[in-house]
Scaffold this motif. Structure first.
Motif, PDB file in Angstrom:
ATOM      1  N   GLU A   1      10.355  13.019   2.429  1.00 16.53           N
ATOM      2  CA  GLU A   1      11.103  11.829   2.821  1.00 16.53           C
ATOM      3  C   GLU A   1      11.341  10.857   1.674  1.00 16.53           C
ATOM      4  N   GLY A   2      10.560  10.958   0.611  1.00 15.18           N
ATOM      5  CA  GLY A   2      10.772  10.104  -0.555  1.00 15.18           C
ATOM      6  C   GLY A   2      10.571   8.616  -0.311  1.00 15.18           C
ATOM      7  N   LEU A   3       9.674   8.252   0.601  1.00 15.28           N
ATOM      8  CA  LEU A   3       9.506   6.827   0.912  1.00 15.28           C
ATOM      9  C   LEU A   3       8.768   6.053  -0.173  1.00 15.28           C
ATOM     10  N   GLU A   4       8.276   6.755  -1.208  1.00 14.72           N
ATOM     11  CA  GLU A   4       7.724   6.001  -2.333  1.00 14.72           C
ATOM     12  C   GLU A   4       8.782   5.078  -2.932  1.00 14.72           C
ATOM     13  N   GLN A   5      10.051   5.403  -2.707  1.00 15.46           N
ATOM     14  CA  GLN A   5      11.135   4.527  -3.157  1.00 15.46           C
ATOM     15  C   GLN A   5      10.976   3.117  -2.580  1.00 15.46           C
ATOM     16  N   VAL A   6      10.620   3.066  -1.311  1.00 18.13           N
ATOM     17  CA  VAL A   6      10.460   1.772  -0.644  1.00 18.13           C
ATOM     18  C   VAL A   6       9.295   1.010  -1.263  1.00 18.13           C
ATOM     19  N   ALA A   7       8.156   1.688  -1.384  1.00 19.07           N
ATOM     20  CA  ALA A   7       6.969   1.026  -1.911  1.00 19.07           C
ATOM     21  C   ALA A   7       7.183   0.550  -3.336  1.00 19.07           C
ATOM     22  N   MET A   8       7.797   1.368  -4.158  1.00 16.91           N
ATOM     23  CA  MET A   8       7.990   1.011  -5.560  1.00 16.91           C
ATOM     24  C   MET A   8       8.990  -0.137  -5.702  1.00 16.91           C
ATOM     25  N   ALA A   9      10.037  -0.098  -4.895  1.00 11.81           N
ATOM     26  CA  ALA A   9      11.016  -1.183  -4.954  1.00 11.81           C
ATOM     27  C   ALA A   9      10.383  -2.509  -4.546  1.00 11.81           C
ATOM     28  N   LEU A  10       9.567  -2.485  -3.506  1.00 11.40           N
ATOM     29  CA  LEU A  10       8.922  -3.715  -3.046  1.00 11.40           C
ATOM     30  C   LEU A  10       7.857  -4.184  -4.026  1.00 11.40           C
TER      31      LEU A  10
ATOM     32  N   VAL B   1       0.868  -1.180   0.000  1.00 11.74           N
ATOM     33  CA  VAL B   1       0.000   0.000   0.000  1.00 11.74           C
ATOM     34  C   VAL B   1       0.906   1.232   0.000  1.00 11.74           C
ATOM     35  N   ASN B   2       0.999   1.874  -1.153  1.00 15.37           N
ATOM     36  CA  ASN B   2       1.852   3.055  -1.310  1.00 15.37           C
ATOM     37  C   ASN B   2       1.021   4.298  -1.029  1.00 15.37           C
ATOM     38  N   ASP B   3       1.169   4.838   0.171  1.00 16.89           N
ATOM     39  CA  ASP B   3       0.481   6.072   0.560  1.00 16.89           C
ATOM     40  C   ASP B   3       1.527   7.120   0.922  1.00 16.89           C
ATOM     41  N   ALA B   4       2.610   7.133   0.136  1.00 14.08           N
ATOM     42  CA  ALA B   4       3.799   7.899   0.514  1.00 14.08           C
ATOM     43  C   ALA B   4       3.836   9.306  -0.040  1.00 14.08           C
ATOM     44  N   TYR B   5       2.728   9.780  -0.646  1.00 10.98           N
ATOM     45  CA  TYR B   5       2.810  11.122  -1.225  1.00 10.98           C
ATOM     46  C   TYR B   5       2.951  12.189  -0.149  1.00 10.98           C
ATOM     47  N   ASN B   6       2.251  12.015   0.960  1.00  8.17           N
ATOM     48  CA  ASN B   6       2.350  13.006   2.032  1.00  8.17           C
ATOM     49  C   ASN B   6       1.802  12.402   3.312  1.00  8.17           C
ATOM     50  N   ALA B   7       2.026  13.102   4.427  1.00  4.50           N
ATOM     51  CA  ALA B   7       1.544  12.587   5.707  1.00  4.50           C
ATOM     52  C   ALA B   7       1.420  13.708   6.718  1.00  4.50           C
ATOM     53  N   ASN B   8       0.416  13.606   7.542  1.00  2.00           N
ATOM     54  CA  ASN B   8       0.251  14.444   8.728  1.00  2.00           C
ATOM     55  C   ASN B   8      -0.394  13.562   9.781  1.00  2.00           C
ATOM     56  N   PRO B   9      -0.509  13.998  11.018  1.00  2.00           N
ATOM     57  CA  PRO B   9      -1.038  13.111  12.057  1.00  2.00           C
ATOM     58  C   PRO B   9      -2.409  12.526  11.738  1.00  2.00           C
TER      59      PRO B   9
END
Length: 503
Positions: free
Chosen positions: A465-474, A349-357
């Motif tokens: 943070e660019g964590l979409e890298q993690v989701a896309m790699a997986l 589940v790639n929800d890495a575009y943005n985040a807030n509480p």
């Protein structure tokens, strides 16, 4: 965009033609024609990346920290651009202005005023992009619709969206973000809305605003800008959020409430989640009711769907038509609860575009629903711009992961991310189920070693943070070596010369 000659463009933005042989400047009464030649006509779209150039487009040369759009002017024209909007002479036909961003705004204001399309604007601390996508998919059934791509919701992205409208456009759906007081007011001046939607007031960017009351003040600028009820203005407000509901006193437009509250005109009842975390509900409108079974994941989408339903109802759609459209609606923007099922049964589940509480809590609850009977992983990074509340908010999210029985928490990044790990461990009962790693590649390495068939993995953090890298790699099952290095983090509405990061 509506066709314009270079001279018409120069007049609208207060600029002057440059490098167009024989073309009279606007203050000399020019027609935009070169002697013996056809006029230079811009047919659109307007672009800020020369690689997107097509015949007849206008290239806006934006200066930036690392690259300058002016350096790509000639390349854009070679690729088909009719002209360049620039602040200094370039080796290409151009209209020179003092400020390219201001010129884009003036041009958008003219185009929107000329078209007569219904402008729908929405804002909120979270859920803007998902709701915008839902509204667009509903309104497309009522007429030609143009909407904000991704999160192009600031002083650059919003004009670029508006300038995609054509004479046939009936609805223009615009997401509006804010970094402080006055920002939404300025955006509504460029593209005056007839329908304004306020989703919620949360804690996103609270460090910049200084408190939720200040955020509410900024978001409420949208409803203040609406026409009166007699002029067709409609304020669509979340009945379940007290700070949003209170905005009814700040507008002269007709107020439509949405939510689960009994007095909401657009209401949800019988809300349920399927075994894999997809919500369903009964939609109630003033003209009827119908059942909705959503394709999207997470109960938080019920509120988003109700906001979209309220706009669609104003467009004349029946409850049955709205329910059918909502049941078929998907995600139009990348990296928002984007679900990939791998061949081995692992769900990413790639929800890495943005985040807030608020959005982090919603995503964790969605993960818990999706993972019933399966092992769940929350790969979380820093939530930016929380100010003095940052450590407490990260700690609270870590604790929530434990309370929701998420199987494994992987926090990625610096001190704030480490607070996620600390919060989880301080909540107790976990031991080694929470781990903190330094960067995206370390997270990829860990997960590739430990994922098992059937696992569900949520990846979420602030855009920086660019964590979409993690989701896309997986999701791609990339080789371990360099799996995340080929993906370069980028911002919304980013051109060669300017980063227009959405908020």
């Amino acid at each position: 965009m509506i066709p314009l000659t270079v001279t018409e463009l120069a007049t609208l933005v207060g600029g002057r033609p440059h490098g167009i042989s024989g073309l009279s400047p606007p203050d000399a009464g020019g027609t935009g024609r070169s002697e013996g030649r056809a006029p230079v006509i811009i047919t659109g779209p307007v672009i800020i990346d020369s690689r997107q150039a097509v015949p007849g487009c206008l290239f806006a040369a934006l200066p930036g920290e690392h690259t300058d759009g002016h350096d790509f002017a000639a390349a854009a024209v070679t690729a088909g651009a009719a002209a360049v909007l620039a602040t200094r002479p370039v080796d290409a036909p151009a209209v020179l202005v003092d400020d390219v961003t201001a010129a884009l705004g003036a041009l958008a204001q003219h185009v929107v005023g000329t078209l007569g399309a219904t402008v729908v604007a929405l804002t909120g601390s979270s859920g803007k992009t998902s709701t915008k996508d839902l509204i667009a998919q509903l309104l497309q059934r009522a007429g030609p619709t143009v909407w904000t791509p991704d999160s192009f919701n600031n002083e650059i992205g919003l004009p670029l969206t508006a300038l995609r409208a054509e004479p046939s456009t009936r609805y223009l759906v615009l997401e509006m973000g804010a970094r402080g007081l006055g920002h939404i007011r300025a955006l509504t001046a460029l593209t005056p809305p007839r329908i304004g939607v306020v989703l919620n007031v949360g804690t996103a960017h609270i460090g910049e605003f200084g408190g939720r009351e200040a955020i509410a003040q900024a978001k409420g600028e949208l409803v203040e800008a609406l026409p009166t009820a007699a002029e067709g203005g409609v304020a669509v407000l979340n009945a379940d959020d007290p700070l949003v509901r209170a905005m009814a006193s700040r507008t002269r437009a007709r107020v439509v409430l949405f939510g689960e509250a009994e007095d909401a005109g657009i209401r949800a009842g019988r809300v349920r989640l399927s075994e894999d975390g997809r919500p369903s509900f009964r939609l109630y409108t003033p003209t009827g009711h119908a059942d909705v079974i959503m394709r999207l994941y997470g109960e938080h989408h019920v509120s988003n769907a109700l906001a979209a339903a309220a706009v669609a109802h104003e467009a004349g759609m029946s409850a049955e038509a709205i329910a059918e459209a909502l049941s078929g609606a998907g995600t139009l923007s990348r990296w928002r609860m984007e679900v990939t099922e791998r061949a081995d049964g692992v769900t990413i589940v790639n929800d890495a575009y943005n985040a807030n509480p608020d959005s982090m809590r919603a995503a964790l609850r969605a993960l818990a629903s999706m993972g019933r009977g399966r092992r769940t992983w929350a790969v979380l990074g820093t939530m930016a711009e929380l100010g003095d509340d940052s450590y407490a908010e990260h700690d609270a999210v870590g604790r929530l992961a434990v309370r929701l029985n998420v199987s494994k928490l992987v926090s990625v990044g610096g001190p704030e991310a480490a607070r996620l790990d600390m919060g989880a461990k301080n909540e107790g009962s976990w031991g080694e189920e929470s781990v903190h790693v330094s960067d995206a590649q370390a997270a990829v390495d860990l997960l590739q070693d430990e994922l098992r068939p059937g696992d569900v993995v949520l990846v979420k953090a602030s855009r920086s943070e660019g964590l979409e890298q993690v989701a896309m790699a997986l999701a791609d099952a990339a080789p371990r070596a360099g799996a995340a290095e080929s993906v370069r983090p980028g911002g919304a509405a980013r051109g060669e010369g300017e980063g227009a990061a959405a908020r």
